[in-house]
Scaffold this motif. Structure first.
Motif, short mmCIF file in Angstrom:
data_model
loop_
_atom_site.label_atom_id
_atom_site.label_comp_id
_atom_site.label_asym_id
_atom_site.label_seq_id
_atom_site.Cartn_x
_atom_site.Cartn_y
_atom_site.Cartn_z
N SER A 17 0.87 -1.26 0.06
CA SER A 17 -0.07 0.06 0.09
C SER A 17 0.81 1.26 0.10
CB SER A 17 -0.92 -0.10 1.15
OG SER A 17 -1.86 -1.02 1.05
N ALA A 18 1.89 1.09 0.86
CA ALA A 18 2.72 2.31 0.75
C ALA A 18 3.46 2.62 -0.41
CB ALA A 18 3.89 2.25 1.83
N SER A 19 3.91 1.48 -1.14
CA SER A 19 4.58 1.53 -2.57
C SER A 19 3.56 2.27 -3.60
CB SER A 19 5.06 0.31 -2.99
OG SER A 19 6.17 -0.30 -2.16
N LYS A 23 3.84 5.44 -5.40
CA LYS A 23 3.91 5.87 -7.22
C LYS A 23 3.03 6.85 -7.24
CE LYS A 23 4.43 4.21 -11.07
NZ LYS A 23 5.83 4.35 -11.78
N ILE A 24 1.80 6.92 -6.85
CA ILE A 24 0.66 7.93 -6.93
C ILE A 24 1.45 9.46 -6.63
CG2 ILE A 24 -1.26 8.84 -6.10
CD1 ILE A 24 -2.23 5.94 -5.65
N GLU A 25 2.10 9.39 -5.67
CA GLU A 25 2.78 10.75 -5.27
C GLU A 25 3.87 11.09 -6.36
OE1 GLU A 25 3.29 14.00 -2.74
OE2 GLU A 25 1.71 12.54 -2.44
N GLU A 26 4.71 10.09 -6.68
CA GLU A 26 5.90 10.20 -7.60
C GLU A 26 5.48 10.86 -8.91
OE1 GLU A 26 7.84 6.70 -9.82
OE2 GLU A 26 8.66 6.84 -7.87
N LEU A 27 4.16 10.18 -9.24
CA LEU A 27 3.57 10.70 -10.73
C LEU A 27 3.41 12.01 -10.79
CD1 LEU A 27 1.63 7.33 -11.42
CD2 LEU A 27 3.60 8.20 -12.66
N GLY A 28 2.71 12.60 -9.86
CA GLY A 28 2.34 13.88 -9.45
C GLY A 28 1.65 14.65 -10.80
N LEU A 35 -4.67 6.69 -11.15
CA LEU A 35 -4.36 5.73 -10.58
C LEU A 35 -5.14 5.77 -9.23
CD1 LEU A 35 -2.79 2.91 -10.45
CD2 LEU A 35 -0.65 4.09 -9.71
N ALA A 36 -4.95 6.91 -8.42
CA ALA A 36 -5.74 6.85 -7.23
C ALA A 36 -7.28 6.70 -7.31
CB ALA A 36 -5.43 8.32 -6.65
N LYS A 37 -7.84 7.20 -8.30
CA LYS A 37 -9.10 7.09 -8.49
C LYS A 37 -9.41 5.65 -8.95
CE LYS A 37 -12.89 8.81 -11.50
NZ LYS A 37 -13.31 9.66 -12.50
#
Length: 149
Positions: A17-19, A23-28, A35-37
């Motif tokens: 989950s942290a990964s 990934k979501i944060e890194e994409l920005g 991906l979050a949606k």
């Protein structure tokens, strides 16, 4: 009856989950938001789904995977798309025609989501539930051996 999760498994789940969060944060950009949606839709469709992070190696950071009774789908990100690949997609009915990629394969099917695309959340939930049902249908209960007389 709920099963307790072994400590190693619990830490692996947190790590996965942290990964995915990273990934979501890194994409920005729009891909991280998408991906979050999609991740939210997956969990809304099946609250028992398990997040995993698979296929990490030196040349690839890995891929988010959602499983229940087997792999349901992966969430890969590319320069121009977020791709949801359903492990047994070819065996699923797709009345809303969400599958738009990997249509020639014998097993997998995918949904490529591009910037500006709208996601039919209700249809995606139905597809996820169907994939989970197919996974669970494939799991047979162990047969009891007859006792010798």
């Amino acid at each position: 009856m709920k099963r307790s999760v072994p400590v190693e498994s619990a830490s692996a789940l947190i790590s996965a989950s942290a990964s995915i969060d990273e990934k979501i944060e890194e994409l920005g950009d729009w891909r991280g938001k998408m991906l979050a949606k999609v991740r939210g839709i997956v969990h809304a469709a099946d609250p028992e789904i398990v997040e995993e992070w698979k296929w990490a190696k030196a040349t690839s950071p890995g891929v988010p995977v959602w499983s229940h009774g087997g792999i349901v789908c992966t969430g890969e990100t590319y320069k121009n798309a977020v791709k949801l690949t359903f492990a047994k997609g070819a065996a699923l009915k797709d009345p809303s025609s969400l599958f738009n990629s990997s249509l020639e394969g014998n097993v997998r099917r995918a949904i490529d989501i591009h910037e500006g695309d709208k996601v039919d959340a209700a249809a995606l939930k139905d597809l996820i539930r169907a994939a989970v049902a197919l996974n669970l249908k494939g799991q047979s209960k162990p047969k009891l051996k007859p006792k010798p007389r």
